[in-house]
Design a protein around this motif. Structure first.
Motif, short mmCIF file in Angstrom:
data_model
loop_
_atom_site.label_atom_id
_atom_site.label_comp_id
_atom_site.label_asym_id
_atom_site.label_seq_id
_atom_site.Cartn_x
_atom_site.Cartn_y
_atom_site.Cartn_z
N SER A 18 1.15 -1.25 -0.01
CA SER A 18 0.14 0.02 0.05
C SER A 18 0.87 1.24 -0.23
CB SER A 18 -0.85 -0.01 1.14
OG SER A 18 -0.05 -0.04 2.47
N ALA A 19 1.86 1.13 0.60
CA ALA A 19 2.99 2.23 0.73
C ALA A 19 3.38 2.62 -0.85
CB ALA A 19 4.06 2.02 1.79
N GLN A 20 3.49 1.66 -1.76
CA GLN A 20 4.05 1.70 -2.90
C GLN A 20 2.93 1.91 -3.86
OE1 GLN A 20 7.25 2.13 -3.78
NE2 GLN A 20 7.97 2.05 -1.62
N GLN A 21 1.82 2.36 -3.74
CA GLN A 21 0.79 2.51 -4.64
C GLN A 21 0.93 3.91 -5.43
OE1 GLN A 21 -3.04 3.37 -2.48
NE2 GLN A 21 -2.02 5.23 -1.36
N GLU A 22 1.88 4.75 -4.97
CA GLU A 22 2.59 5.52 -6.04
C GLU A 22 3.98 5.26 -6.50
OE1 GLU A 22 0.25 9.62 -5.00
OE2 GLU A 22 1.44 8.89 -3.30
N GLU A 23 4.20 5.44 -7.79
CA GLU A 23 5.43 5.33 -8.29
C GLU A 23 5.81 6.60 -9.24
OE1 GLU A 23 5.74 1.60 -10.30
OE2 GLU A 23 4.77 0.55 -8.41
N ILE A 24 7.18 6.60 -9.69
CA ILE A 24 7.68 7.43 -10.25
C ILE A 24 8.09 6.99 -11.78
CG2 ILE A 24 9.47 9.31 -10.46
CD1 ILE A 24 9.86 9.48 -7.58
N VAL A 25 7.62 7.60 -12.71
CA VAL A 25 8.01 7.35 -14.16
C VAL A 25 8.70 8.60 -14.67
CG1 VAL A 25 7.07 6.65 -16.45
CG2 VAL A 25 6.07 5.80 -14.16
N ALA A 26 9.94 8.40 -14.77
CA ALA A 26 10.51 9.83 -15.40
C ALA A 26 11.66 9.56 -16.56
CB ALA A 26 11.53 10.22 -13.94
N GLY A 27 12.01 10.47 -17.00
CA GLY A 27 12.85 10.56 -18.12
C GLY A 27 13.80 11.69 -18.02
N LEU A 28 14.76 11.73 -18.71
CA LEU A 28 15.72 12.82 -19.15
C LEU A 28 16.16 13.36 -20.25
CD1 LEU A 28 16.78 11.50 -16.20
CD2 LEU A 28 18.84 12.42 -16.53
N SER A 29 16.21 14.60 -20.66
CA SER A 29 16.61 15.02 -21.92
C SER A 29 17.73 14.67 -22.55
CB SER A 29 16.37 16.79 -21.92
OG SER A 29 17.45 17.32 -21.37
N GLN A 30 18.55 14.34 -22.09
CA GLN A 30 19.98 13.72 -22.22
C GLN A 30 20.48 12.88 -21.13
OE1 GLN A 30 22.90 16.67 -23.43
NE2 GLN A 30 22.08 18.10 -21.80
N ASN A 31 21.37 11.74 -21.56
CA ASN A 31 21.80 11.00 -20.61
C ASN A 31 23.40 10.79 -20.65
OD1 ASN A 31 18.84 9.37 -21.37
ND2 ASN A 31 19.46 9.09 -19.37
N ALA A 32 23.67 11.76 -21.51
CA ALA A 32 25.07 12.01 -21.73
C ALA A 32 25.40 13.44 -22.17
CB ALA A 32 25.66 11.08 -22.91
N VAL A 33 26.63 13.90 -21.56
CA VAL A 33 27.18 15.15 -21.63
C VAL A 33 28.56 15.16 -22.23
CG1 VAL A 33 27.54 17.67 -20.86
CG2 VAL A 33 25.40 16.04 -20.03
N GLN A 34 28.83 15.73 -23.16
CA GLN A 34 30.28 15.78 -24.04
C GLN A 34 30.75 17.05 -23.84
OE1 GLN A 34 29.34 14.57 -28.07
NE2 GLN A 34 29.58 12.46 -27.57
N ILE A 35 32.13 16.92 -23.35
CA ILE A 35 32.78 18.26 -23.01
C ILE A 35 33.81 18.39 -23.89
CG2 ILE A 35 34.27 19.40 -21.29
CD1 ILE A 35 33.09 17.87 -19.00
N THR A 36 33.57 19.48 -25.00
CA THR A 36 34.37 19.76 -25.89
C THR A 36 35.39 21.08 -25.39
OG1 THR A 36 32.87 21.12 -27.03
CG2 THR A 36 32.84 18.74 -27.43
#
Length: 255
Positions: free
Chosen positions: A19-37
């Motif tokens: 019952s404590a887990q009746q709410e869950e998070i569904v999430a995403g990121l605009s980018q999963n990698a950042v390139q340093i140039t």
């Protein structure tokens, strides 16, 4: 009959986590990698998501806290003191681990949606993320931790933005995390905490890869893997730059 009630109590105990887990998070990121140039001036990550429910929302205000944390490394913090009119390094403290980058965004004031117990258990706030080795010589370790936070906050590496998480009908949420140009490469982690009344309801995490590419990567590898060649190249560039500047000013002065 007594055994029957005992069985019901046991079943109720096992049912509580569900019952404590009746709410869950569904999430995403605009980018999963950042390139340093060589021209990297910073970046931005959009973190968005929704609250998945199997039942109507419980009573109580919903809070969302987003944390983006860089790799932790040990550092030495020194305190300067004036000795005979000269500023010198006096006391020092070994910081076992301090995140190279730490950003917090919340949907409400931090203290209203994160309880002190949850903060300590999950190391959510910036002070909780810093680990200092205890020393008999130095007792005011909190001042050294505050110094780390103050220095890195001025450099744009530590930040907390209360109210920066946008909520829509207690279901959809989003926020933006600014990444400065002076990022340290490594494995970064994004953590999302869903709370009600300061207590944890659900959590979610995702990884972000920050790495040097192109010329930055080549120079970094050369400096760390071929230090002698890197030194010779740096010396050659310095000599060439000095000779070029000297030649330019000789021609300029003659004209």
């Amino acid at each position: 009959m007594k055994r029957f009630f005992s069985l019901l109590a046991a079943l109720a105990t096992f049912a509580l986590p569900a019952s404590a887990q009746q709410e869950e998070i569904v999430a995403g990121l605009s980018q999963n990698a950042v390139q340093i140039t060589a021209t990297f001036v910073g970046s931005e990550i959009l973190i968005f998501g929704a609250v998945k429910r199997d039942a109507p929302a419980p009573i109580g205000d919903l809070g969302v806290t987003v944390v983006v944390e860089g790799p932790s490394k040990p550092i030495t913090v020194r305190r300067k003191a004036k000795r005979m009119g000269i500023w010198v390094n006096a006391d020092s403290v070994e910081v076992e681990a301090a995140p190279s980058f730490y950003a917090i965004a919340t949907s409400a004031p931090f203290d209203e949606i994160i309880s002190p117990e949850l903060n300590r258990a999950r190391d959510i706030s910036i002070p909780e993320s810093i680990r200092i080795l205890e020393s008999e010589e130095t007792t005011d370790t909190e001042n050294f931790a505050e110094a780390v936070i103050r220095i890195r906050s001025k450099a744009g590496l530590y930040m907390i933005n209360e109210g920066a998480v946008n909520m829509n009908e207690d279901t959809l949420f989003n926020t933006r995390i600014e990444l400065p140009a002076n990022l340290t490469e490594g494995d970064y982690r994004a953590r999302i905490y869903l709370t009600r009344g300061g207590e944890l309801v659900a959590e979610h995490s995702a990884s972000i890869d920050v790495s040097k590419v192109g010329l930055e990567r080549w120079l970094y590898n050369l400096a760390h893997q071929q230090a002698f060649l890197y030194g010779l190249m740096s010396l050659a560039i310095a000599i060439a730059a000095g000779w070029g500047a000297s030649a330019f000013f000789r021609v300029f002065l003659r004209s």
